[in-house]
Motif scaffolding. Structure first.
Motif, short mmCIF file in Angstrom:
data_model
loop_
_atom_site.label_atom_id
_atom_site.label_comp_id
_atom_site.label_asym_id
_atom_site.label_seq_id
_atom_site.Cartn_x
_atom_site.Cartn_y
_atom_site.Cartn_z
N SER A 86 0.29 32.13 35.41
CA SER A 86 -0.70 31.28 36.06
C SER A 86 -0.16 29.91 36.47
O SER A 86 0.66 29.29 35.78
N SER A 87 -0.67 29.42 37.59
CA SER A 87 -0.35 28.06 38.03
C SER A 87 -1.10 27.03 37.20
O SER A 87 -0.76 25.85 37.22
N ASP A 88 -2.14 27.47 36.50
CA ASP A 88 -2.84 26.59 35.56
C ASP A 88 -1.91 26.30 34.39
O ASP A 88 -1.45 27.22 33.72
N LEU A 89 -1.63 25.04 34.13
CA LEU A 89 -0.61 24.68 33.14
C LEU A 89 -0.94 25.19 31.74
O LEU A 89 -0.05 25.59 31.00
N GLN A 90 -2.19 25.18 31.37
CA GLN A 90 -2.55 25.63 30.02
C GLN A 90 -2.43 27.15 29.90
O GLN A 90 -1.92 27.65 28.88
N LEU A 91 -2.87 27.87 30.91
CA LEU A 91 -2.73 29.33 30.88
C LEU A 91 -1.25 29.72 30.93
O LEU A 91 -0.83 30.67 30.25
N ALA A 93 1.19 27.93 29.78
CA ALA A 93 1.75 27.61 28.47
C ALA A 93 1.46 28.70 27.44
O ALA A 93 2.28 28.96 26.55
N LYS A 94 0.31 29.35 27.55
CA LYS A 94 -0.01 30.44 26.63
C LYS A 94 0.91 31.63 26.85
O LYS A 94 1.28 32.32 25.90
N ASP A 158 -8.14 41.62 25.48
CA ASP A 158 -7.62 42.74 26.26
C ASP A 158 -6.10 42.69 26.39
O ASP A 158 -5.43 43.72 26.34
N PHE A 159 -5.58 41.47 26.56
CA PHE A 159 -4.15 41.30 26.76
C PHE A 159 -3.62 40.16 25.89
O PHE A 159 -4.40 39.46 25.23
N ILE A 160 -2.32 39.99 25.86
CA ILE A 160 -1.68 39.03 24.96
C ILE A 160 -2.26 37.63 25.10
O ILE A 160 -2.49 36.93 24.11
N THR A 161 -2.49 37.19 26.34
CA THR A 161 -2.93 35.81 26.54
C THR A 161 -4.40 35.70 26.96
O THR A 161 -4.85 34.61 27.29
N SER A 166 -0.44 39.66 32.12
CA SER A 166 0.58 38.71 32.54
C SER A 166 1.96 39.31 32.28
O SER A 166 2.08 40.41 31.73
N VAL A 167 3.00 38.57 32.64
CA VAL A 167 4.35 39.06 32.38
C VAL A 167 4.59 39.23 30.88
O VAL A 167 5.43 40.03 30.46
N ALA A 168 3.85 38.49 30.05
CA ALA A 168 3.98 38.64 28.60
C ALA A 168 3.68 40.07 28.17
O ALA A 168 4.34 40.62 27.27
#
Length: 231
Positions: A86-91, A93-94, A158-161, A166-168
């Motif tokens: 995500s381009s959102d910095l907090q997302l 960072a997760k 549902d997913f890691i973050t 995401s790529v995670a």
């Protein structure tokens, strides 16, 4: 085609990069490197990557190693959906939080269990060192509990973050697949992770099984699991 990708689908990080390229519809030239034949140690490949590992990309002369760096670069240099990183910095960072954590956890212990239970005994025709396998299995199972209870919040996420893939998740699932070739079915033994893998597979259809075709063949050949089984 400007983007060349050097990989072997027996390699977990290679599968993650390959799967991302396919799902994100990024054109690339496939350059397979046969790890089992030692092609990564040959002079020609060493010139491409002096670390002698896969995956590697060559983007019009710009060479990059390490799967995490490659995934970040591809997200930033190509037009892909924002949920991947995500381009959102907090997302963002997760996602980074998991990418940093996984090196000494999911990646380390799933790989070491596979290596000592299956890979080295097969390659060097020597007996399994059961004490070493037991130690890595114990650490791997601790890691799997953390994934279930913290990263997936006991199955509430549902997913890691969070709610979006995401790529995670690509890196996580590609690592979690590896122990299956050594007889440890992560997804059956840990139902929360099993349900999670199904969500990742559905979100990346039809490319997930394509990326894991070698995993399925090896599992079928050495463990007697039906080839069409998705484990």
């Amino acid at each position: 085609m400007s983007l060349r990708v050097y990989y072997d689908l027996m390699s977990q990080p290679s599968r993650a990069v390959y799967l991302f390229l396919k799902v994100a519809n990024i054109p690339f030239e496939s350059c397979t490197v046969k790890l089992r034949d030692g092609e990564h140690f040959e002079e020609a490949f060493t010139k491409i990557n002096p670390f002698q590992k896969v995956p590697v990309i060559d983007d019009a002369g710009f060479k990059l190693t390490e799967s995490v760096a490659i995934l970040r670069y591809l997200v930033r240099s190509r037009n892909v959906a924002d949920h991947w990183y995500s381009s959102d910095l907090q997302l963002q960072a997760k996602v980074d939080e998991y990418l940093e954590w996984q090196h000494l956890n999911t990646r380390l212990f799933c790989a070491m269990y596979f290596r000592h239970k299956f890979l080295e005994p097969m390659m060097f025709n020597r007996p399994v060192e059961e004490k070493k396998v037991a130690r890595f299995q114990k650490e791997m199972e601790k890691c799997l509990e953390v994934i279930e209870n913290i990263w997936l919040d006991h199955g509430k996420k549902d997913f890691i973050t969070g709610p979006n893939i995401s790529v995670a998740d690509l890196l996580a699932c590609c690592e979690l697949e590896q122990p299956g070739m050594a007889g440890y079915d992560v997804f059956q033994k840990h139902p929360i992770i099993g349900a999670y893998r199904e969500r990742v597979r559905k979100a990346t259809e039809p490319h997930y099984e394509e990326a894991h075709k070698i995993v399925r063949i090896v599992t079928h050949k050495f463990l007697g699991v039906p080839r069409d089984s998705k484990l």
